[in-house]
Design an enzyme around this catalytic site. Structure first.
Site, PDB file in Angstrom:
ATOM      1  N   TYR A  70       1.322   1.414 -48.861  1.00  0.00           N
ATOM      2  CA  TYR A  70       0.303   2.251 -48.158  1.00  0.00           C
ATOM      3  C   TYR A  70      -0.050   3.416 -49.322  1.00  0.00           C
ATOM      4  O   TYR A  70       1.025   3.895 -50.003  1.00  0.00           O
ATOM      5  CB  TYR A  70       1.025   2.806 -47.100  1.00  0.00           C
ATOM      6  CG  TYR A  70       0.468   3.771 -46.151  1.00  0.00           C
ATOM      7  CD1 TYR A  70      -0.938   3.467 -45.678  1.00  0.00           C
ATOM      8  CD2 TYR A  70       1.230   4.927 -45.911  1.00  0.00           C
ATOM      9  CE1 TYR A  70      -1.541   4.238 -44.766  1.00  0.00           C
ATOM     10  CE2 TYR A  70       0.434   5.590 -44.713  1.00  0.00           C
ATOM     11  CZ  TYR A  70      -1.108   5.347 -44.502  1.00  0.00           C
ATOM     12  OH  TYR A  70      -1.390   6.263 -43.821  1.00  0.00           O
ATOM     13  N   TYR A  80      12.183  -3.268 -48.636  1.00  0.00           N
ATOM     14  CA  TYR A  80      11.318  -3.392 -47.598  1.00  0.00           C
ATOM     15  C   TYR A  80       9.854  -4.326 -48.204  1.00  0.00           C
ATOM     16  O   TYR A  80       9.438  -3.880 -49.301  1.00  0.00           O
ATOM     17  CB  TYR A  80      10.515  -1.913 -47.243  1.00  0.00           C
ATOM     18  CG  TYR A  80       9.108  -1.816 -46.589  1.00  0.00           C
ATOM     19  CD1 TYR A  80       9.344  -2.271 -45.240  1.00  0.00           C
ATOM     20  CD2 TYR A  80       8.147  -1.331 -47.260  1.00  0.00           C
ATOM     21  CE1 TYR A  80       7.921  -2.312 -44.587  1.00  0.00           C
ATOM     22  CE2 TYR A  80       6.782  -1.413 -46.481  1.00  0.00           C
ATOM     23  CZ  TYR A  80       6.929  -1.984 -45.223  1.00  0.00           C
ATOM     24  OH  TYR A  80       5.666  -1.901 -44.573  1.00  0.00           O
ATOM     25  N   THR A 125       2.993  -0.577   9.217  1.00  0.00           N
ATOM     26  CA  THR A 125       2.822  -2.228   8.821  1.00  0.00           C
ATOM     27  C   THR A 125       1.853  -3.114   9.633  1.00  0.00           C
ATOM     28  O   THR A 125       1.141  -3.855   9.060  1.00  0.00           O
ATOM     29  CB  THR A 125       4.223  -2.770   8.692  1.00  0.00           C
ATOM     30  OG1 THR A 125       4.916  -2.496  10.027  1.00  0.00           O
ATOM     31  CG2 THR A 125       5.065  -2.334   7.747  1.00  0.00           C
ATOM     32  N   GLY A 144      15.337  -2.855  11.241  1.00  0.00           N
ATOM     33  CA  GLY A 144      14.688  -2.869  12.484  1.00  0.00           C
ATOM     34  C   GLY A 144      15.789  -3.863  13.070  1.00  0.00           C
ATOM     35  O   GLY A 144      16.020  -4.946  12.755  1.00  0.00           O
ATOM     36  N   ALA A 179      17.996  -6.722 -54.432  1.00  0.00           N
ATOM     37  CA  ALA A 179      18.308  -5.455 -53.757  1.00  0.00           C
ATOM     38  C   ALA A 179      17.465  -4.287 -54.012  1.00  0.00           C
ATOM     39  O   ALA A 179      17.238  -4.060 -55.157  1.00  0.00           O
ATOM     40  CB  ALA A 179      19.994  -5.355 -53.793  1.00  0.00           C
ATOM     41  N   ALA A 193      15.129  -5.737 -63.473  1.00  0.00           N
ATOM     42  CA  ALA A 193      15.449  -4.632 -62.417  1.00  0.00           C
ATOM     43  C   ALA A 193      15.194  -3.433 -62.878  1.00  0.00           C
ATOM     44  O   ALA A 193      14.704  -2.980 -64.098  1.00  0.00           O
ATOM     45  CB  ALA A 193      17.072  -4.554 -62.498  1.00  0.00           C
ATOM     46  N   ARG A 247      10.668   7.207  -2.424  1.00  0.00           N
ATOM     47  CA  ARG A 247      12.115   7.236  -2.957  1.00  0.00           C
ATOM     48  C   ARG A 247      12.153   6.725  -4.347  1.00  0.00           C
ATOM     49  O   ARG A 247      13.300   6.951  -4.861  1.00  0.00           O
ATOM     50  CB  ARG A 247      12.807   6.275  -1.988  1.00  0.00           C
ATOM     51  CG  ARG A 247      12.880   7.245  -0.611  1.00  0.00           C
ATOM     52  CD  ARG A 247      13.960   6.298   0.357  1.00  0.00           C
ATOM     53  NE  ARG A 247      12.626   5.330   0.814  1.00  0.00           N
ATOM     54  CZ  ARG A 247      13.018   4.286   1.655  1.00  0.00           C
ATOM     55  NH1 ARG A 247      14.451   4.166   1.965  1.00  0.00           N
ATOM     56  NH2 ARG A 247      12.127   3.683   2.415  1.00  0.00           N
ATOM     57  N   ALA A 264       0.891  -1.236  -0.009  1.00  0.00           N
ATOM     58  CA  ALA A 264      -0.136  -0.094   0.001  1.00  0.00           C
ATOM     59  C   ALA A 264       0.937   1.190   0.067  1.00  0.00           C
ATOM     60  O   ALA A 264       0.255   2.437  -0.238  1.00  0.00           O
ATOM     61  CB  ALA A 264      -0.871   0.034   1.217  1.00  0.00           C
ATOM     62  N   SER A 283      16.494  -6.079 -58.870  1.00  0.00           N
ATOM     63  CA  SER A 283      16.867  -5.333 -57.940  1.00  0.00           C
ATOM     64  C   SER A 283      16.211  -3.930 -58.366  1.00  0.00           C
ATOM     65  O   SER A 283      16.180  -3.753 -59.489  1.00  0.00           O
ATOM     66  CB  SER A 283      18.494  -4.837 -58.191  1.00  0.00           C
ATOM     67  OG  SER A 283      18.966  -6.059 -57.663  1.00  0.00           O
TER      68      SER A 283
HETATM   69  C1  UD1 Z   1      10.034  -2.627   7.883  1.00  0.00           C
HETATM   70  C2  UD1 Z   1      10.346  -3.152   9.602  1.00  0.00           C
HETATM   71  C3  UD1 Z   1      11.835  -3.318   9.878  1.00  0.00           C
HETATM   72  C4  UD1 Z   1      12.358  -4.118   8.793  1.00  0.00           C
HETATM   73  C5  UD1 Z   1      12.076  -3.515   7.391  1.00  0.00           C
HETATM   74  C6  UD1 Z   1      12.389  -4.724   6.505  1.00  0.00           C
HETATM   75  C7  UD1 Z   1       8.205  -2.333  10.538  1.00  0.00           C
HETATM   76  C8  UD1 Z   1       7.663  -1.235  11.505  1.00  0.00           C
HETATM   77  N1  UD1 Z   1       9.514  -2.152  10.437  1.00  0.00           N
HETATM   78  O1  UD1 Z   1      10.477  -1.379   7.940  1.00  0.00           O
HETATM   79  O2  UD1 Z   1      11.845  -3.710  10.887  1.00  0.00           O
HETATM   80  O3  UD1 Z   1      13.744  -4.175   8.983  1.00  0.00           O
HETATM   81  O4  UD1 Z   1      10.654  -3.431   7.131  1.00  0.00           O
HETATM   82  O5  UD1 Z   1      12.458  -4.291   5.155  1.00  0.00           O
HETATM   83  O6  UD1 Z   1       7.185  -2.968  10.004  1.00  0.00           O
HETATM   84  N2  UD1 Z   1       3.238  -0.775   4.110  1.00  0.00           N
HETATM   85  C9  UD1 Z   1       1.977  -0.734   3.835  1.00  0.00           C
HETATM   86  N3  UD1 Z   1       1.240   0.290   4.641  1.00  0.00           N
HETATM   87  C10 UD1 Z   1       1.993   0.859   5.579  1.00  0.00           C
HETATM   88  C11 UD1 Z   1       3.252   0.728   5.600  1.00  0.00           C
HETATM   89  C12 UD1 Z   1       3.956  -0.065   4.958  1.00  0.00           C
HETATM   90  O7  UD1 Z   1       1.471  -1.364   3.217  1.00  0.00           O
HETATM   91  O8  UD1 Z   1       1.046   1.756   6.345  1.00  0.00           O
HETATM   92  C13 UD1 Z   1       4.101  -1.731   2.961  1.00  0.00           C
HETATM   93  C14 UD1 Z   1       5.094  -1.061   2.208  1.00  0.00           C
HETATM   94  O9  UD1 Z   1       4.220  -0.597   1.238  1.00  0.00           O
HETATM   95  C15 UD1 Z   1       6.271  -1.926   2.065  1.00  0.00           C
HETATM   96  C16 UD1 Z   1       6.094  -2.723   3.480  1.00  0.00           C
HETATM   97  O10 UD1 Z   1       5.002  -2.409   3.997  1.00  0.00           O
HETATM   98  O11 UD1 Z   1       5.689  -2.789   1.159  1.00  0.00           O
HETATM   99  C17 UD1 Z   1       7.389  -2.448   4.406  1.00  0.00           C
HETATM  100  O12 UD1 Z   1       7.067  -1.167   4.705  1.00  0.00           O
HETATM  101  P1  UD1 Z   1       8.302   0.156   4.852  1.00  0.00           P
HETATM  102  O13 UD1 Z   1       7.711   1.226   5.285  1.00  0.00           O
HETATM  103  O14 UD1 Z   1       9.113  -0.069   3.672  1.00  0.00           O
HETATM  104  O15 UD1 Z   1       8.829  -0.500   6.232  1.00  0.00           O
HETATM  105  P2  UD1 Z   1      10.310  -0.383   6.612  1.00  0.00           P
HETATM  106  O16 UD1 Z   1      10.420   0.938   7.165  1.00  0.00           O
HETATM  107  O17 UD1 Z   1      11.377  -0.468   5.575  1.00  0.00           O
HETATM  108 MG    MG Z   2       9.769   2.539   5.563  1.00  0.00          MG
END
Ligand code: UD1
Ligand code: MG
Length: 478
Positions: free
Chosen positions: A401, A380, A92, A151, A394, A437, A24, A19, A419
């Site tokens: 067209y 062609y 997440t 993390g 050739a 030709a 980036r 989501a 040719s």
């Molecule tokens: C997360 C982990 C981190 C881990 C890392 C590995 C958490 C809090 N942290 O961090 O410990 O080392 O992944 O890659 O989980 N997403 C949603 N909805 C949201 C937030 C995120 O769908 O509200 C999705 C993002 O699109 C992505 C995935 O979850 O596909 C991970 O989210 P992201 O924000 O990249 O997590 P990290 O900060 O990388």
């Molecule tokens: Mg992140």
């Protein structure tokens, strides 16, 4: 997509988080729709999940949800994929909470993955199942020299995982921990949804962290497995956050595909310069020179040679054909032992039957050359059918067209087109006919006859000699 199952023990489901905005990437396209080896990242993650025998998949979408949904539905029309909308991205844990309804009544193990780990393979999931068949919670980790924003995995005196601390929430001594959360989890459904209800937002980012599930499980004295992946397995879990990560994932996927081909008996002169799509198939004893692109649904049969610099998309190339250097082929069929190029361009709808020869600087479109026909140089050929063993000289051009419509040219078997001939379509040149030709063919040519539109050549005796004498004299006067 391939859905060949790898057996596994318990019923399982997967939640794929996709989501996020992917800020980036700096892209108008959703991050998870960016392609790696010709396949959107999200589709690669889904494939790995399905191949691991996880048939129930929930995808959490938010940003560009419609685009993600329609792409996935097109690629996996048969799969049991459900959707969960996370309108606002609150972290997440919140993403996973959004998927609860789609898994209502499910009691097995739930995999939680991110949609941006494009090189994840099904074997990795199968291995985890094999090693930890019953643990209620599996958190995958990796050891990194530079743990950056990942993390940190915090462990108690006996090495048990008790928490995951996000880098932004870490104290100085915690930041030094080099074992990090890879972001791939397997958790029993009951534990997951009970744990999610306890998660708060009291952290540096004010988000619901899925990682807080570990604290909950630890307090509940649940057995937590925490395999630390290394080398190639750890690389599989590297997420894509920007275009630099994307390029790295692409080259990893390419290296993997090239190795698969070489193991299957394909010779690659310089594997690192080959670009492939996941959906390309190449049979044994094919030789591929350097700097070749083979994409789309191309199928290359055995003993084909593809020389350097060729670009080939959605083509079928049969046994023993040779595609010489720097040819560009799209949507074409090349018959067995045919020869193409160097510098040929075969466009959509080109069909070359066996032993056809299409040489340098020949362009073809919606054209069939029947067995053994030849167009060796500079032509062609569009909207045409060229009979068996016909010879196209050739500089032949099918004028297909008229500014409004396309018209067909038919050339009979064994015909000889001299040719610099223009064939003003619609026009038919009969079997075995001979076109001299320089002819502009604007009427049908009967079989076995000669067509010729050539003004008589005029000879003026000594003209050139006189001309030079006169011109030199003029020059000397100046
Ligand atoms: C997360 C982990 C981190 C881990 C890392 C590995 C958490 C809090 N942290 O961090 O410990 O080392 O992944 O890659 O989980 N997403 C949603 N909805 C949201 C937030 C995120 O769908 O509200 C999705 C993002 O699109 C992505 C995935 O979850 O596909 C991970 O989210 P992201 O924000 O990249 O997590 P990290 O900060 O990388
Ligand atoms: Mg992140």
């Amino acid at each position: 997509m391939s859905q060949e199952n790898i057996q596994q023990a318990k019923p399982s489901a997967a939640i794929i988080m996709a989501a996020g905005k992917g800020t980036r990437m700096r892209s108008s396209l959703s991050k998870v729709l960016h392609e790696v080896a010709g396949i959107p990242m999200i589709a690669r993650v889904i494939s790995a999940t399905l191949q691991a025998g996880i048939s129930r998949v929930v995808i959490v979408i938010g940003h560009q949800s419609e685009a993600v949904q329609s792409c996935v539905q097109k690629l996996f029309p048969q799969a049991d994929i459900r959707w969960a909308i996370q309108a606002e991205q609150k972290g997440t844990a919140h993403a996973v909470m959004c998927a609860e309804e789609a898994l209502y009544g499910f009691e097995g193990q739930v995999w939680i993955l991110s949609g941006d780990v494009p090189t994840l393979g099904a074997e990795l999931l199968a291995n985890i199942n094999q090693e930890y068949p019953t643990h209620p919670l599996v958190v995958t980790g990796m050891k990194l020299a530079e743990p950056k924003a990942y993390g940190r995995l915090l462990k108690d005196q006996v090495g048990g995982l008790y928490a995951i601390r996000e880098a932004k929430d870490c104290q100085a001594h915690e930041l030094k921990v080099d074992e990090v959360n890879a972001g791939l989890y397997r958790v029993d459904a009951q534990l997951l949804f009970a744990g999610l209800k306890t998660i708060q937002t009291d952290n540096a980012q004010g988000e619901y962290y899925l990682t807080d599930l570990v604290d909950f499980a630890y307090q509940q004295k649940v057995e937590i497995a925490c395999p630390i992946l290394q080398g190639e397995q750890a690389e599989q879990l590297e997420g894509v956050n920007d275009r630099i990560d994307l390029a790295r994932a692409e080259s990893r996927a390419q290296a993997h595909l090239a190795q698969k081909l070489m193991r299957a008996g394909v010779t690659l002169l310089r594997p690192e310069t080959l670009r492939l799509s996941e959906s390309v198939s190449v049979q044994q004893d094919v030789l591929i020179e350097e700097d070749v692109t083979l994409i789309g649904h191309s199928q290359i049969s055995s003993h084909v040679v593809i020389e350097r610099g060729c670009w080939i998309k959605d083509c079928v190339i049969e046994n023993g054909a040779v595609i010489k250097a720097f040819s560009h082929l799209e949507g074409a069929q090349v018959g067995s032992k045919a020869q193409v190029g160097p510098f040929a361009r075969l466009r959509e709808g080109t069909i070359l039957e066996a032993q056809v020869k299409v040489g340098n600087f020949v362009e073809t479109k919606k054209t069939r050359l029947e067995e053994g026909a030849k167009a060796s140089h500079l032509s062609y050929l569009g909207d045409a059918i060229i009979g068996s063993k016909a010879n196209i000289g050739a500089g032949t051009i099918t004028c297909n067209y008229d500014g409004y419509q396309k018209h067909r040219t038919e050339i009979g078997a064994g015909a000889f087109i001299g040719s610099d001939t223009q064939l003003v379509a619609p026009v038919v040149v009969g079997e075995g006919a001979f076109v001299a030709a320089g002819t502009t063919v604007s009427q049908d040519v009967p079989a076995h006859s000669l067509a010729l539109t050539r003004p008589q050549t005029i000879h003026k005796e000594a003209w050139a000699e006189n001309f030079h004498t006169k011109m030199k004299a003029l020059k000397e006067q100046k």
